[in-house]
Scaffold this active site. Sequence first.
Site, PDB file in Angstrom:
ATOM      1  N   SER A  33       0.819  -1.208   0.000  1.00  0.00           N
ATOM      2  CA  SER A  33       0.000   0.000   0.000  1.00  0.00           C
ATOM      3  C   SER A  33       0.853   1.259   0.000  1.00  0.00           C
ATOM      4  CB  SER A  33      -0.913   0.022   1.230  1.00  0.00           C
ATOM      5  OG  SER A  33      -0.144   0.029   2.423  1.00  0.00           O
ATOM      6  N   HIS A  64      -3.241  -3.751  -5.415  1.00  0.00           N
ATOM      7  CA  HIS A  64      -3.499  -3.293  -4.050  1.00  0.00           C
ATOM      8  C   HIS A  64      -4.955  -3.552  -3.680  1.00  0.00           C
ATOM      9  CE1 HIS A  64      -3.932   0.178  -0.977  1.00  0.00           C
ATOM     10  NE2 HIS A  64      -3.622  -0.960  -0.376  1.00  0.00           N
TER      11      HIS A  64
END
Length: 329
Positions: free
Chosen positions: A154, A177
């Site tokens: 992230s 992600h």
Amino acid sequence: MYKYTTSSFTTRLGMRPIVARALYSSSASSPIKRVAVVGGGQMGAGIAQVSATFEHGVTLIDVNAEALERGQKYMAKSLARVAKKKFPAEPNVASDWVEAVLGRVRPTTSLSEGVRSADLVVEAVVENIGVKQKLFGDIAQAAPGHCLLASNTSSLPIGRIAEHLDAEAKARTLGLHFFNPVPQMKLVEVVRAEHTGAQAIESAVAFVESIGKAPAVCKDTPGFIVNRLLLPYMMEAIRLLERGAAEARDIDTAMKLGAGYPMGPFELCDYVGLDTLKFITDGWFKEGDGLRGDKAFAASPKLDELVAAGHLGVKSGRGFYDYSASKKK
């Protein structure tokens, strides 16, 4: 520019096709059939669960059997909740469905064995650049030549994660992600580094759609899309508190009722983890591409104080709010 299929393009124009895929899609529309997930924690187990739900063959990889067992228990508990809603009047059918999904997930502690027949490997381990670089080097050596190499990071640049790979492997490396909790959150950011090939992005987008998620493609920029917008908002909320402008509860109430946010900024900080928030913003302030020295990510005395005291949010029982009473119930 990257080319997308007509179905991919129309999906981006409206939410109804995405919702329909989330309910009925299978892996048939994606060239990716076999998925290996490295990391048996909550994120890795969630990615494995969703992939298996949509009939992909999945290998879940971790360094020890205990971690794999925890991941399998997480999946079983999560799937039981889904099955109860999916088959409310058919408990036997629900049980069979859960068993079938779990049966598509094969745990192993051997990285080379786990990735050797994969079409896609998703890494979901600790946010440490050195650990990820070594891991990707090992994966690239053991996985097939066509296999996509994806990180669920992230905050770390995909380009740095892949910097020691050869050009051919770099072309197959990208970011995927997912958001927590993976089974419920529909968005997946598909992150394109400078070296990522067009075919890798197209295949990744097809995979994301095949598991009922909505892809958002972006460049390899700090925070990608969501965190790049959310973190300045969260940090500014903390500075409002530090300046005495309002109390945390009032700021949260204002943003929920005034801006329509499902969670206020302090509730969100506690949910994400204050240590995670500090780790990311400190990193961006020190060496983020285009963000070095940006005051939006400068250290916050209040955040530093809470992290130093071990008050990390929901996971520790206390952050900006105290969760200890609710945990005892």
